[in-house]
Design an enzyme around this catalytic site. Structure first.
Site, PDB file in Angstrom:
ATOM      1  CG  ASP A 189      52.467  75.280  52.704  1.00 16.74           C
ATOM      2  OD1 ASP A 189      53.153  74.950  53.672  1.00 16.74           O
ATOM      3  OD2 ASP A 189      52.706  74.869  51.549  1.00 16.74           O
ATOM      4  CG  PHE A 190      48.256  78.814  49.604  1.00 16.30           C
ATOM      5  CD1 PHE A 190      49.391  79.150  50.339  1.00 16.30           C
ATOM      6  CD2 PHE A 190      48.295  78.988  48.229  1.00 16.30           C
ATOM      7  CE1 PHE A 190      50.536  79.637  49.714  1.00 16.30           C
ATOM      8  CE2 PHE A 190      49.430  79.473  47.601  1.00 16.30           C
ATOM      9  CZ  PHE A 190      50.550  79.793  48.337  1.00 16.30           C
ATOM     10  CB  ILE A 191      44.971  73.841  53.386  1.00 14.92           C
ATOM     11  CG1 ILE A 191      43.744  73.010  53.106  1.00 14.92           C
ATOM     12  CG2 ILE A 191      45.450  73.651  54.822  1.00 14.92           C
ATOM     13  CD1 ILE A 191      44.058  71.539  52.952  1.00 14.92           C
ATOM     14  CD  GLU A 230      43.978  80.751  48.149  1.00 15.22           C
ATOM     15  OE1 GLU A 230      43.430  81.756  48.652  1.00 15.22           O
ATOM     16  OE2 GLU A 230      45.093  80.799  47.584  1.00 15.22           O
ATOM     17  CG  HIS A 232      55.100  79.043  49.035  1.00 20.20           C
ATOM     18  ND1 HIS A 232      55.078  80.097  49.918  1.00 20.20           N
ATOM     19  CD2 HIS A 232      54.336  79.425  47.983  1.00 20.20           C
ATOM     20  CE1 HIS A 232      54.330  81.080  49.413  1.00 20.20           C
ATOM     21  NE2 HIS A 232      53.873  80.691  48.241  1.00 20.20           N
TER      22      HIS A 232
END
Lengths: 335, 347
Positions: A97-99, A72, A141
């Site tokens: 959420d992976f931000i 990412e 998630h």
């Protein structure tokens, strides 16, 4: 600057498609319009986890649609470099959420590059990210993080609630010379709506839409909670007259439309799936208090997640997730 | 134009001139910062001139670089003029970024300088992204990331190596290993001797080069550039070098000895060694060298006068350039903060 969706768009030719298809159509049209637009992300060639881009790889090929390793930070940081040198990358960050793993690239690169360089660069990138709970996907998630990003100088944030808005805004986001983070609530991908078929159909970033006219209470509702608010407005018809606004863009926020609506109704409910503290609810409330304090007849009400991560078990998840009943109670408290 | 034909006497002389100018620039900044004329933080690169000039001298017009927080030498080597560069450090209107960036964010897109980058490691994905543009458009330019030895401990650097390698992007990564990451010595930070060895993990060539030798750096980067242009993907080059100054100006440097610094200065200085080589080869005289030094110092004297006399940026500029398409919020918030607000009772 505001417009009421139902009235101004009725003369255009439309088709009934899902939220997912609306985004795909917008992407497809902009890729056809501009060779500088490319899509990349994880499993992009297979249409991603939620099949939003399904078929685009087959249509546009591996030059325009590309898979990345799970990286990412490099995806977003790379998009800044690509955008500053002439491309219009659309990058998918499958779950918002992976931000966390690429937050620096959003906060310090995408958002600040143009400013730090004294206006010498443009960074026309789009970062797409899914939000929203309700699928028992648990805490990492299911989050709704748009407040975090909306707080960052130099970034525009968009979170459409309807297929029409989704198509019009993904197109505007791609055409925007500024970095845009485009949030898609994953639980409304299958919702259907009338969407203009015209290639020219865009919705300006920074323009809210009054989707249901009312006199008694203004409900500003985003994403999944927008359709819940619309149902509540219909349920209460004849009893409470509810005006429902889809802000569509979170930053810049069309506060004018909201403030004008509250000037008419005197009451405000803000429904958004993010945690309730320090967030979108507070921003809308502040804007109304700053510029419309004396039009308020009751304290603004917030509907959101009570500051918990999203739990896994369906019963627990249901417990923390705001819904139409919460919106109805908030309306009842102030009407 | 930044390319230097280092195989010709003229190219070698130009390389020496650029290194002298980079050194003079840093010396000037060092003095003016000590005098309190330059605000903020500055990170100087005396001792690393051969990496900057050898690298940028191997690039052609249209190639992009991204840089680290120690970017002045790279910028001079890439063709930025010392007057606007120094004016930026002074925070002045005609500065490279109109006073918005300062030393740590200097950029010049027209010269292919895609930005100094004080977020350690962030230079790598930016250059990798420029490489996406080059590959996407089948362009005949490449992008190059300068990264420090400290940045190699950052995850985003490895993500960028991997993505560039798997996509075969026309990117060159130059790790400028100056032995210290802030105040930590190299071998306490990394468990390998040569950072270039990491290239094996990505299936790309890794090259170790003497960063004090401008010709060696030029040759290594030229080869890597050629590979990139021929669709053979990225190369990771490690240039072993040394910084004479602390991590930042004012750094007391408890982590190393004066003797160590003196040893590098006396024995391995990239400028004096290269000048001596040119003199021995008969391409340069002692007086010719002195003239080049004076020319570099004169350029810096002019740049200093330019920076000092330049106008301050107008205060309103602080609200510009956040976006291309402006948002109402910024003006609204400004108005709200203004003193001319009516008393609430007047609403």
């Amino acid at each position: 600057m505001s417009k009421t969706g139902a009235t101004t768009e009725s003369t255009e030719s439309t088709e009934t498609i899902t939220f997912r298809e609306a985004i795909r159509e917008g992407l497809r049209e902009e890729m056809k319009n501009d060779d500088a637009v490319m899509l990349y992300g994880q499993d992009e060639e297979d249409g991603e986890s939620f099949e939003v881009t399904a078929g685009l790889y087959e249509e546009f090929g591996g030059r325009r649609v590309r898979n990345t390793p799970i990286s990412e930070a490099a995806q977003v940081g790379g998009a800044v470099g690509a955008a500053a040198t002439g491309l219009r990358p659309v990058v998918e960050l499958s779950f918002s959420d992976f931000i966390g793993v690429c937050f620096d690239q959003i906060m310090n690169q995408a958002g600040k590059t143009r400013y730090m360089f004294g206006g010498a660069s443009e960074v026309p990138l789009v970062l797409r990210a899914t939000e929203g709970a309700g699928l028992s996907a648990a805490a990492q998630h299911s989050g709704t993080v748009h407040t975090l990003v909306s707080h960052l100088p130099g970034i525009k944030t968009v979170a459409p609630s309807t297929p029409t808005a989704a198509k019009g805004l993904i197109k505007s986001s791609i055409r925007s010379p500024d970095p845009v983070v485009f949030f898609e609530n994953k639980t409304i991908y299958d919702e259907r709506g009338e969407v203009p078929t015209s290639d020219d159909h865009t919705i300006p970033i920074g323009e809210a839409s009054i989707e249901h006219l009312g006199e008694d209470v203004t409900v500003v509702a985003t994403q999944r909670l927008f359709s819940e608010a619309m149902s509540v407005a219909q349920d209460l018809e004849g009893d409470v007259s509810v005006e429902v606004i889809d802000p569509r863009t979170l930053y810049p926020l069309d506060a004018e439309t909201i403030i004008e609506s509250v000037a008419k109704t005197g009451r405000l409910v803000i429904a958004d799936e993010s945690p309730m503290s320090y967030g979108f609810h507070a921003e809308v409330s502040s804007r109304v208090v700053e510029d419309g304090f004396f039009t308020l007849d009751a304290p603004p009400q917030r509907v959101g997640v009570p500051d918990t991560p999203i739990p896994f078990a369906p019963g627990l998840e249901k417990e923390v997730l705001p819904n139409g009943a919460d919106i109805k109670r908030a309306i009842r408290r102030v009407e | 134009m930044t390319f230097l034909n280092i195989d010709s006497p003229e190219g070698r002389q130009e390389a020496l001139e650029k290194m002298l100018l980079a050194r003079a620039f840093e010396d000037t900044v060092q003095d003016q910062f000590a005098d309190g004329e330059i605000p903020g933080f500055v990170h100087l690169s005396q001792g690393q001139e051969a990496v900057a000039v050898g690298t940028c001298g191997a690039l052609r017009e249209g190639d992009y670089i991204t840089s680290t927080h120690r970017a002045h030498g790279h910028s001079i080597a890439k063709g930025l003029e010392p007057d606007r560069l120094l004016a930026e450090l002074y925070g002045k209107e005609p500065g490279q970024c109109r006073g918005k960036g300062g030393s740590m964010h200097v950029a010049d897109l027209d010269q292919g300088m895609l930005g100094a980058q004080p977020i350690v490691g962030a230079s790598a994905p930016l250059a990798m992204g420029a490489g996406i543009t080059a590959q996407y458009g089948n362009e005949d330019w490449i992008s190059l990331a300068f990264i420090g030895d400290g940045a190699v401990a950052e995850g985003q650097v490895h993500e960028s190596f991997n993505l560039a390698a798997t996509w075969g992007l026309p990117v060159v990564f130059v790790i400028e290993n100056n032995l210290y990451s802030e105040g930590m010595v190299f071998d306490e930070q990394h468990n390998i001797e040569d950072l270039a060895d990491m290239s094996a993990s990505y299936g790309v060539p890794g090259v170790v080069v003497d960063g004090q030798d401008v010709e060696a750096v030029h040759e290594a980067v030229s080869e890597a550039r050629q590979r990139a242009l021929e669709d053979e993907g990225p190369t990771i080059i490690e240039a072993k070098t040394y910084r004479y100054r602390g991590h930042f100006e004012g750094d007391q440097q408890p982590y190393r000895s004066d003797e160590e610094i003196e040893e590098w200065r006396d024995e391995r200085d990239p400028i004096s060694n290269f000048a001596r080589k040119l003199i021995e080869a008969g391409e340069l005289t002692e007086s010719g060298l002195e003239e080049l030094r004076e020319t570099a110092e004169a350029k810096m004297a002019d740049a200093l006068e330019f920076a000092r006399k330049a106008d301050e940026a107008d205060a309103d500029e602080a609200y510009e350039d956040v976006f291309v398409e402006t948002v109402p919020e910024i003006e609204q918030h400004r108005e709200r903060l203004a003193r001319e607000q009516p008393h609430w009772g007047e609403y």
